[in-house]
Structure formats: structure tokens, C-alpha cells
Scaffold this motif. Sequence first.
Motif, short mmCIF file in Angstrom:
data_model
loop_
_atom_site.label_atom_id
_atom_site.label_comp_id
_atom_site.label_asym_id
_atom_site.label_seq_id
_atom_site.Cartn_x
_atom_site.Cartn_y
_atom_site.Cartn_z
N ILE A 158 0.82 -1.20 -0.25
CA ILE A 158 -0.10 0.02 0.02
C ILE A 158 0.74 1.42 -0.02
CG2 ILE A 158 -1.82 1.34 1.22
CD1 ILE A 158 -2.69 -1.33 2.55
N ILE A 159 1.83 1.21 0.83
CA ILE A 159 2.81 2.48 0.86
C ILE A 159 3.43 2.63 -0.39
CG2 ILE A 159 5.09 3.11 1.85
CD1 ILE A 159 4.13 1.63 4.50
N GLN A 160 3.89 1.58 -0.96
CA GLN A 160 4.48 1.65 -2.20
C GLN A 160 3.60 2.21 -3.53
OE1 GLN A 160 7.85 1.43 -3.28
NE2 GLN A 160 7.45 2.18 -5.10
N ALA A 161 2.20 1.83 -3.23
CA ALA A 161 1.14 2.40 -4.23
C ALA A 161 0.90 3.92 -4.12
CB ALA A 161 -0.09 1.59 -4.03
N LEU A 162 1.00 4.41 -2.79
CA LEU A 162 0.85 5.71 -2.30
C LEU A 162 1.74 6.65 -3.00
CD1 LEU A 162 -0.37 5.16 1.29
CD2 LEU A 162 -1.62 6.29 -0.65
N ARG A 163 3.26 5.90 -3.01
CA ARG A 163 4.07 6.85 -3.73
C ARG A 163 3.76 7.18 -5.31
NH1 ARG A 163 7.80 2.92 -0.68
NH2 ARG A 163 8.61 4.28 1.25
N GLU A 164 3.24 6.25 -5.66
CA GLU A 164 3.14 6.25 -7.30
C GLU A 164 1.87 6.59 -7.89
OE1 GLU A 164 6.00 5.74 -8.80
OE2 GLU A 164 6.95 5.16 -7.11
N ILE A 165 0.66 6.55 -6.98
CA ILE A 165 -0.77 6.62 -7.63
C ILE A 165 -0.66 8.40 -8.13
CG2 ILE A 165 -1.73 4.91 -6.54
CD1 ILE A 165 -2.62 7.28 -4.42
N SER A 166 -1.60 8.54 -9.18
CA SER A 166 -2.13 9.83 -9.43
C SER A 166 -3.45 9.57 -9.79
CB SER A 166 -1.16 10.24 -10.71
OG SER A 166 -1.60 11.61 -11.19
N PHE A 167 -4.32 10.23 -8.99
CA PHE A 167 -5.62 10.25 -9.24
C PHE A 167 -6.63 11.61 -9.13
CE2 PHE A 167 -4.93 10.16 -4.59
CZ PHE A 167 -6.17 10.67 -4.21
N GLU A 168 -7.67 11.86 -9.83
CA GLU A 168 -8.52 13.04 -9.42
C GLU A 168 -9.25 13.13 -8.25
OE1 GLU A 168 -11.17 14.32 -12.88
OE2 GLU A 168 -12.58 13.76 -11.45
N GLY A 169 -8.80 14.21 -7.36
CA GLY A 169 -9.19 14.53 -6.14
C GLY A 169 -10.49 15.49 -6.44
N THR A 170 -10.92 16.23 -5.22
CA THR A 170 -11.64 17.05 -5.39
C THR A 170 -11.42 18.52 -5.94
OG1 THR A 170 -11.43 17.89 -3.38
CG2 THR A 170 -13.17 16.31 -3.32
N ARG A 171 -10.14 18.68 -6.10
CA ARG A 171 -9.64 20.20 -6.74
C ARG A 171 -8.57 19.87 -7.60
NH1 ARG A 171 -8.77 21.59 -0.64
NH2 ARG A 171 -8.77 19.27 -0.65
N GLY A 172 -8.10 18.87 -7.87
CA GLY A 172 -7.04 18.67 -8.94
C GLY A 172 -6.57 17.28 -8.73
N THR A 173 -5.54 16.99 -9.67
CA THR A 173 -4.75 15.81 -9.81
C THR A 173 -3.89 15.69 -8.59
OG1 THR A 173 -5.01 15.81 -12.17
CG2 THR A 173 -3.51 14.15 -11.09
N ILE A 174 -4.38 14.42 -7.86
CA ILE A 174 -3.45 14.30 -6.53
C ILE A 174 -2.30 13.28 -6.75
CG2 ILE A 174 -3.37 13.33 -4.27
CD1 ILE A 174 -6.08 14.53 -3.90
N LYS A 175 -0.95 13.73 -6.30
CA LYS A 175 -0.19 12.83 -6.53
C LYS A 175 0.89 13.27 -5.45
CE LYS A 175 2.21 15.10 -10.43
NZ LYS A 175 2.72 15.04 -11.99
N PHE A 176 1.75 12.31 -4.81
CA PHE A 176 2.76 12.72 -3.73
C PHE A 176 3.96 13.01 -4.23
CE2 PHE A 176 -0.84 10.48 -1.67
CZ PHE A 176 -1.30 11.07 -0.99
N SER A 177 4.42 14.11 -3.67
CA SER A 177 6.10 14.53 -4.03
C SER A 177 6.99 13.55 -3.35
CB SER A 177 6.18 16.03 -3.38
OG SER A 177 7.53 16.25 -3.61
N LYS A 178 7.94 13.29 -4.36
CA LYS A 178 9.17 12.48 -3.73
C LYS A 178 10.35 13.41 -3.39
CE LYS A 178 8.31 8.49 -6.85
NZ LYS A 178 6.97 9.00 -7.21
#
Length: 414
Positions: A346-366
Motif C-alpha cells: 500500500i505504501i509503495q502504491a501511495l508513492r506512485e498513484i496519481s488520481f483525480e481528487g476534489t480540486r485537482g490531480t493528486i500525487k505525492f511529491s518525492k
Amino acid sequence: MVRKTAIIASGAAVAVVVAVAVLFLLQSTPTRPAEPIRIGLVVPLSSPGAYTQGEEIKQGAEIAVEEVNAKGGIRGRQIVLYVEDSQGLPEKGRAVVEKLITRDSVHAIVGEYHSAVAMAEIEVINRYGIPMVLASTWADALREKEYAPVFNVSPYNAGNADHIVKFLMHIGATTVIMLNEDTDYGVGLAKAMQDAIRRLNAPIRFSSETVERTSKDFTPVLLKYKTTPPDILVTAVTPPGGFLLWKQAYEVGLAPTAKTLLYDASGSFQRYTEMWPAVGKGGQYMAGFAPYAPHMKLTETGKKVVETFKQKYGREPTYLVMQGYDAMKAMLTAIQTADSTEPGKIIQALREISFEGTRGTIKFSKERGVYFQQWKEIPVLSLQYTQVDQSIAQATILFPVEYATGRLARPPSS
């Protein structure tokens, strides 16, 4: 030869009988439902915590869960929420996170509003290696620890400070006093403001003072600045203390005035249904930081969340509803992407996901430091109320300029 054939035929008959019996047993035995996916949700739901804010994060998270469950869950597994009240207390937050992990065996955790409480919770999270997405914790110190299981979808002090300083430059402010609460969030934002002023080379004289969040009388502090009022009085004090501070700033004649703008850096002035009864005329001409406004540009996901919330609760959602939804959707998207409830996956997936949130495309910075596993590009606004009892939807968007719906207004000179 005849005897051999008979033995083979007899064996085949037995095999058929056994197969039929097994099929009958399978059909007559009830199918065991798939094991649910257990998600912990930790928010303040009672005093001394900000329980109204916690309830709104919970409401947003529940909408995300209901959406997934209505579609059959994740790989046929329903999502079950285990809700715990952190009460706004670090020791309580630490205890309920430990309970969720060791007794309830949750696969992941979402939530929290108070940065100081989250600081205690992520120590437990990091020790057990269970993934957590923080919903509305702004202190940069949370990211600076660089804990692998911890992710953040909310505004963050470094980004907020950049926005506020750019807004101050946009309106030509040169002297700024900041009153910040005595928490990780408040002290951290004051530091972030100083850093942003240096980084942006802003021509601003800035000073800050830390005040008690639970104080009942801010008058002595406010009066110190009345003789030489600044261009802007910035406050970073969450309610109920923040509401009282704004009311008293108006009552002593410090802000808002033709000279001094009152600016809320906590995002709390968006809570107009609570603010106006508490602050009254003191809220007119007040400006503030906002991670959400109903008239800002939303994604299709955001529009659906707003509509669902209105149908359920009969009112506009706040930014906390949106962040609760985004935090939960991030976790559920990662679990679906990983096709597993194993924490490391799950942690590895969180690092890589990009998805549509309520106010924009959410992805987590490295990136490291304050941006570590943070939604870095979260959109934020500066708004202003120009009339008493306005809703957030009626507030003027002042900044960024590409979203602006009007210009800064000031009270008439006395």
C-alpha cells in the motif's frame, strides 16, 4: 481383458459419484463473504479537540467509503471504518492509533486535524509500518520527519506561507504583524512566513508573537500594536480562540480598518455559520486563506462530492469535507492499485498513484523535507467578506489573480 475393463469402468463410476457429491456440498454450503478491508479513521470528535472540524473530515471520508462500497468494494471486499476520537490530545491520539493497529487490526489509517496530535500519532504509525494519509495537518515538521508510511493531502505551512506572502506583495503590504497560536501549526507557520519572505525577497517588515490558543482575552496583546498599526494583522489561531481574537481586534479598533487589514491564515474564517454569530461586524472586510470555495474550479469528482454532501446534510461542504474525502480516496486508490492490504505494498502504491481528487490531480511529491510525500500543488485562495453574514460562496476571490472575482475592499476612513 474383460476383468481389466470392468475395473476401469468401476473406477470411473466411483469418480463420477465423488464429483457429484463434492458439487452438491459446494452448492449447499453458504459462500463465506470476503474479508472486509479495515480502515481506521482518527479525528477529534469531542473537547478539547476541534470536534466540529473532526466531524467534517469524517463526513468527507465516509462519502469516499460509501462510493466504493456502492460499487461492490475493492475486489469484492467491502470497506469497514473504525472511527476513533483523538479529542485533540496527543496522548489520546497515540493511544487510539495503537488500539486500531494492535486490537482492531486495521490495514491503514486516515485522518487527524491537529498537527500536535498527528506528531504523536505518526510515531506509532512509523513504528508499526502501517500506512496513514493525513487529512488536515499543516505543520511542516510532520513532513520533515520523512516517515515512509505517512502521506499528506492537506495544505501545508510552507505552501500556505508562499501563497500568503505573494498575496501581501500583490496588495502592496509592507508592514505585517502575525499573532500565532502556541501549537506546532501556529509556531511553524510563523517560521514558514519568515522563510517565504526571505525566499521571495519580499519587501515586507514582518514580526510575530505567539499567543495562547485557549486564551479568553487577547486585548492586552492587541493594544500593543494600536499605536503603530501595521498594514496587515495576520492571525493563525484556530477557533474558538480565533473567533474571539477577531472580535476583540475589531472592538479595540485595530483591525479591520482603512489602515489595517485583518487576515486569517488558519482557514477558519470559511466557517461562516459559526463565525458571524461569534464575530459580527468584526468580520466585515476580513480576508483570509482558503483551501476551498464553492465558486472555485472543481474537478468532476469535486462536483459530485459537493452534490452528495448537499443532499445528505443540506448545506455547502467546507474544505475539511473535501480533504477528508481526498485523504480517504487516496488510501482506497492505493489499496486498489496494490491489489493488496499488505502495508508495504500500500505504501509503495501511495508513492506512485496519481488520481483525480476534489480540486485537482493528486500525487505525492518525492522531494525531501517539507514536501516529503505531500500533495505539493494543492490549490489555495485568498478571499474577502465585504458584507456581514455573507456565505463563503459570496466572498470575493482576491488571489491568485487568475481566480479573482473582485478587488480588495477596505472600510471607509473614520
